[in-house]
Scaffold this motif. Structure first.
Motif, mmCIF file in Angstrom:
data_model
loop_
_atom_site.group_PDB
_atom_site.id
_atom_site.type_symbol
_atom_site.label_atom_id
_atom_site.label_comp_id
_atom_site.label_asym_id
_atom_site.label_seq_id
_atom_site.Cartn_x
_atom_site.Cartn_y
_atom_site.Cartn_z
ATOM 1 N N ASN A 64 0.832 -1.197 0.000
ATOM 2 C CA ASN A 64 0.000 0.000 0.000
ATOM 3 C C ASN A 64 0.875 1.259 0.000
ATOM 4 O OD1 ASN A 64 -1.879 1.994 0.334
ATOM 5 N ND2 ASN A 64 -2.916 1.041 2.057
ATOM 6 N N PRO A 65 1.357 1.667 -1.160
ATOM 7 C CA PRO A 65 2.242 2.829 -1.211
ATOM 8 C C PRO A 65 1.583 4.127 -0.744
ATOM 9 C CG PRO A 65 1.683 2.088 -3.434
ATOM 10 C CD PRO A 65 1.124 1.079 -2.470
ATOM 11 N N THR A 66 0.269 4.203 -0.786
ATOM 12 C CA THR A 66 -0.399 5.427 -0.345
ATOM 13 C C THR A 66 -0.320 5.619 1.167
ATOM 14 O OG1 THR A 66 -2.561 4.344 -0.199
ATOM 15 C CG2 THR A 66 -1.998 5.389 -2.293
ATOM 16 N N GLN A 67 -0.051 4.557 1.907
ATOM 17 C CA GLN A 67 0.064 4.649 3.360
ATOM 18 C C GLN A 67 1.500 4.876 3.815
ATOM 19 O OE1 GLN A 67 -2.985 5.377 4.762
ATOM 20 N NE2 GLN A 67 -2.097 4.247 6.443
ATOM 21 N N LEU A 68 2.444 4.836 2.896
ATOM 22 C CA LEU A 68 3.853 4.895 3.266
ATOM 23 C C LEU A 68 4.202 6.160 4.039
ATOM 24 C CD1 LEU A 68 6.531 3.413 3.105
ATOM 25 C CD2 LEU A 68 6.982 4.597 0.961
ATOM 26 N N SER A 69 3.760 7.315 3.582
ATOM 27 C CA SER A 69 4.121 8.551 4.275
ATOM 28 C C SER A 69 3.490 8.619 5.666
ATOM 29 C CB SER A 69 3.758 9.782 3.448
ATOM 30 O OG SER A 69 2.376 9.835 3.219
ATOM 31 N N ALA A 70 2.253 8.179 5.804
ATOM 32 C CA ALA A 70 1.606 8.174 7.126
ATOM 33 C C ALA A 70 2.322 7.211 8.070
ATOM 34 C CB ALA A 70 0.134 7.792 6.994
ATOM 35 N N SER A 71 2.731 6.057 7.556
ATOM 36 C CA SER A 71 3.469 5.091 8.378
ATOM 37 C C SER A 71 4.813 5.663 8.797
ATOM 38 C CB SER A 71 3.681 3.790 7.611
ATOM 39 O OG SER A 71 2.460 3.163 7.354
ATOM 40 N N CYS A 72 5.450 6.369 7.890
ATOM 41 C CA CYS A 72 6.748 6.980 8.189
ATOM 42 C C CYS A 72 6.610 8.027 9.297
ATOM 43 C CB CYS A 72 7.325 7.595 6.920
ATOM 44 S SG CYS A 72 9.021 8.154 7.106
ATOM 45 N N VAL A 73 5.560 8.815 9.244
ATOM 46 C CA VAL A 73 5.320 9.818 10.288
ATOM 47 C C VAL A 73 5.120 9.133 11.642
ATOM 48 C CG1 VAL A 73 3.649 11.551 11.101
ATOM 49 C CG2 VAL A 73 4.436 11.576 8.725
ATOM 50 N N GLN A 74 4.345 8.050 11.652
ATOM 51 C CA GLN A 74 4.127 7.300 12.904
ATOM 52 C C GLN A 74 5.456 6.747 13.426
ATOM 53 O OE1 GLN A 74 1.536 6.774 14.865
ATOM 54 N NE2 GLN A 74 -0.005 7.771 13.628
ATOM 55 N N LEU A 75 6.262 6.191 12.524
ATOM 56 C CA LEU A 75 7.558 5.644 12.930
ATOM 57 C C LEU A 75 8.457 6.727 13.515
ATOM 58 C CD1 LEU A 75 9.609 3.317 13.051
ATOM 59 C CD2 LEU A 75 10.242 3.888 10.686
ATOM 60 N N LEU A 76 8.525 7.873 12.869
ATOM 61 C CA LEU A 76 9.345 8.976 13.380
ATOM 62 C C LEU A 76 8.881 9.412 14.767
ATOM 63 C CD1 LEU A 76 9.770 11.073 10.130
ATOM 64 C CD2 LEU A 76 11.566 9.816 11.348
ATOM 65 N N GLY A 77 7.576 9.419 14.982
ATOM 66 C CA GLY A 77 7.047 9.757 16.299
ATOM 67 C C GLY A 77 7.480 8.761 17.361
ATOM 68 N N LEU A 78 7.462 7.495 17.006
ATOM 69 C CA LEU A 78 7.894 6.464 17.950
ATOM 70 C C LEU A 78 9.384 6.572 18.244
ATOM 71 C CD1 LEU A 78 5.868 3.467 16.488
ATOM 72 C CD2 LEU A 78 5.527 4.540 18.727
ATOM 73 N N LEU A 79 10.174 6.774 17.210
ATOM 74 C CA LEU A 79 11.623 6.856 17.392
ATOM 75 C C LEU A 79 12.045 8.086 18.186
ATOM 76 C CD1 LEU A 79 12.862 5.699 13.863
ATOM 77 C CD2 LEU A 79 12.814 4.364 15.988
ATOM 78 N N SER A 80 11.230 9.120 18.173
ATOM 79 C CA SER A 80 11.571 10.330 18.920
ATOM 80 C C SER A 80 11.026 10.330 20.345
ATOM 81 C CB SER A 80 11.091 11.574 18.168
ATOM 82 O OG SER A 80 9.682 11.595 18.116
ATOM 83 N N ALA A 81 10.236 9.341 20.700
ATOM 84 C CA ALA A 81 9.671 9.281 22.053
ATOM 85 C C ALA A 81 10.774 8.964 23.067
ATOM 86 C CB ALA A 81 8.576 8.221 22.119
ATOM 87 N N GLU A 82 10.906 9.818 24.047
ATOM 88 C CA GLU A 82 11.951 9.640 25.065
ATOM 89 C C GLU A 82 11.854 8.285 25.771
ATOM 90 O OE1 GLU A 82 15.376 10.441 26.702
ATOM 91 O OE2 GLU A 82 14.416 11.852 25.327
ATOM 92 N N ALA A 83 10.638 7.849 26.070
ATOM 93 C CA ALA A 83 10.444 6.581 26.781
ATOM 94 C C ALA A 83 10.875 5.368 25.954
ATOM 95 C CB ALA A 83 8.978 6.431 27.193
ATOM 96 N N LEU A 84 11.026 5.536 24.633
ATOM 97 C CA LEU A 84 11.443 4.427 23.762
ATOM 98 C C LEU A 84 12.904 4.545 23.327
ATOM 99 C CD1 LEU A 84 8.269 4.137 21.501
ATOM 100 C CD2 LEU A 84 8.944 2.653 23.403
ATOM 101 N N ALA A 85 13.654 5.430 23.943
ATOM 102 C CA ALA A 85 15.040 5.676 23.535
ATOM 103 C C ALA A 85 15.912 4.432 23.642
ATOM 104 C CB ALA A 85 15.638 6.817 24.352
ATOM 105 N N GLU A 86 15.599 3.542 24.566
ATOM 106 C CA GLU A 86 16.416 2.341 24.774
ATOM 107 C C GLU A 86 15.826 1.091 24.117
ATOM 108 O OE1 GLU A 86 19.393 2.480 26.333
ATOM 109 O OE2 GLU A 86 19.060 4.636 26.462
ATOM 110 N N ALA A 87 14.659 1.214 23.522
ATOM 111 C CA ALA A 87 13.997 0.049 22.914
ATOM 112 C C ALA A 87 14.664 -0.311 21.588
ATOM 113 C CB ALA A 87 12.521 0.353 22.674
ATOM 114 N N SER A 88 14.748 -1.585 21.299
ATOM 115 C CA SER A 88 15.194 -2.050 19.993
ATOM 116 C C SER A 88 13.980 -2.097 19.072
ATOM 117 C CB SER A 88 15.809 -3.443 20.105
ATOM 118 O OG SER A 88 16.965 -3.406 20.902
ATOM 119 N N VAL A 89 14.187 -1.725 17.808
ATOM 120 C CA VAL A 89 13.070 -1.589 16.880
ATOM 121 C C VAL A 89 13.257 -2.529 15.692
ATOM 122 C CG1 VAL A 89 11.819 0.027 15.378
ATOM 123 C CG2 VAL A 89 12.779 0.831 17.556
ATOM 124 N N LEU A 90 12.202 -3.250 15.365
ATOM 125 C CA LEU A 90 12.184 -4.084 14.167
ATOM 126 C C LEU A 90 11.031 -3.616 13.294
ATOM 127 C CD1 LEU A 90 13.326 -6.488 12.575
ATOM 128 C CD2 LEU A 90 11.679 -7.944 13.787
#
Length: 111
Positions: A23-49
């Protein structure tokens, strides 16, 4: 679901983030969600797959295409977390062994 995610961050050591490779139309929305997760202070030590799902469909984008479109190498380079990727088909089970190995290895490293 995104607005309630922060209530689960406190005890999170591993994060599985699934993206729809068909679903290429969802790619940008998914990317925004991912960036939000990666910038969350509480997730700074979490490993991401990042799971690129639906590789069994004829219209799926390759990982290389998705990585390029979302500038994933740049995202990974600036992330505080360890970020890995895997292609999967949840319907067929393709790639799920790699996901389980990643979880096991990550848990062992955190142990």
């Amino acid at each position: 679901m995104g607005p309630i995610w922060p209530s689960y961050y406190a005890s999170c050591r591993c994060l599985l983030f699934m993206m729809d490779a068909a679903n290429p139309t969802q790619l940008s929305a998914s990317c925004v969600q991912l960036l939000g997760l990666l910038s969350a202070e509480a997730l700074a030590e979490a490993s991401v797959l990042i799971l690129f799902n639906k590789i069994d469909l004829p219209c799926y984008m390759t990982v290389e295409e998705m990585k390029s479109l979302m500038r994933l190498p740049d995202i990974i380079a600036s992330a505080r977390q360890s970020v890995s990727t895997v292609e999967i088909s949840a319907r067929r089970g393709t790639g799920l062994a790699a996901v389980l190995r990643w979880l096991q290895d990550t848990h062992r490293a955190d142990g």
